[in-house]
Design an enzyme around this catalytic site. Sequence first.
Site, mmCIF file in Angstrom:
data_model
loop_
_atom_site.group_PDB
_atom_site.id
_atom_site.type_symbol
_atom_site.label_atom_id
_atom_site.label_comp_id
_atom_site.label_asym_id
_atom_site.label_seq_id
_atom_site.Cartn_x
_atom_site.Cartn_y
_atom_site.Cartn_z
ATOM 1 N N ARG A 93 -12.534 47.328 46.005
ATOM 2 C CA ARG A 93 -11.468 46.777 46.849
ATOM 3 C C ARG A 93 -10.871 45.531 46.213
ATOM 4 O O ARG A 93 -9.651 45.356 46.187
ATOM 5 C CB ARG A 93 -12.012 46.448 48.242
ATOM 6 C CG ARG A 93 -12.218 47.654 49.129
ATOM 7 C CD ARG A 93 -12.721 47.258 50.488
ATOM 8 N NE ARG A 93 -11.742 46.468 51.233
ATOM 9 C CZ ARG A 93 -12.009 45.842 52.378
ATOM 10 N NH1 ARG A 93 -13.227 45.900 52.908
ATOM 11 N NH2 ARG A 93 -11.068 45.159 52.999
ATOM 12 N N CYS A 134 -12.935 37.379 52.666
ATOM 13 C CA CYS A 134 -13.347 38.786 52.601
ATOM 14 C C CYS A 134 -12.196 39.617 53.148
ATOM 15 O O CYS A 134 -11.032 39.278 52.935
ATOM 16 C CB CYS A 134 -14.647 39.023 53.368
ATOM 17 S SG CYS A 134 -14.553 38.637 55.124
#
Length: 283
Positions: free
Chosen positions: A179, A238
Amino acid sequence: MATSPFVTPDWLYQHLSAPDIVVLDASWYLPAQGRDAKAEYRAAHIPGAIRFDLDAMSDTESPLPHMLARPEVFASKMRALGVGDGAQVVVYDGMGLFSAPRVRWMLRTYGMRDVVLLEGGLPAWLAAGYPTEEGEGRPRDRRHFTARLDGSAVADADDVARALADGGAQLVDARSGPRFRGEEAEPRPGVRPGHMPGAKNLHYAALQANGRLRDETSLRAAMAEAGVDLDQPVITTCGSGVTAAIVSLALETLGRPPRALYDGSWSEWGSDQQRPVETGPTR
């Protein structure tokens, strides 16, 4: 309560009936994990534990997930749970160490000091053979809760942009490598793949084993491998501000608490077309 961010299942079992101890089940799961936190709570939770619904306790008016609510709104919700000033709070989750650190960070950011995590979470409690109860949980009387927001613990997008521009803090991203590098599509619609230019990638899973935080030597090694300088300030981030709190917790246990946590995290940055995005590994 201990100065460590953790208490053991044995400690909690011995103190479970203490009048000032409040236990929060902070379980929350990603859709891909295929688990239902509410149903799991009804099936089995630590006796007396209150369900802390992370989504409901966050800013429900924000289009971004898990943003901190306004202090007066959060205080009202905490009063309704029966959690008030002076409580000693123990937070756990169903994975051992996943969403509970975010909830501890929230409570401490709103001014609660006596907030610790159950080491190993519910799996460790069950492994120790301690009892659980089922159902919706026992209602608690409303308690006064004073929310004193520590704004210095919270970074916004402009804080992050300044840190990236002037090197005032390292950005440490807890998302997975694919990611971070932009090799996988983001799970939220409209969020671009990739990362903030100059951010460092430290997947939260590298900091834990068997639902517990790794030992100090392993944590330091993981930080070093990710290029994190423990002598320099850190802002954690995050996908939506949940697993960033695991990185913050690891830094705290190493005696290097982060400067702040980026509350909007990649959900905000990646969806803002005016913010720069990089793909590939950290430069």
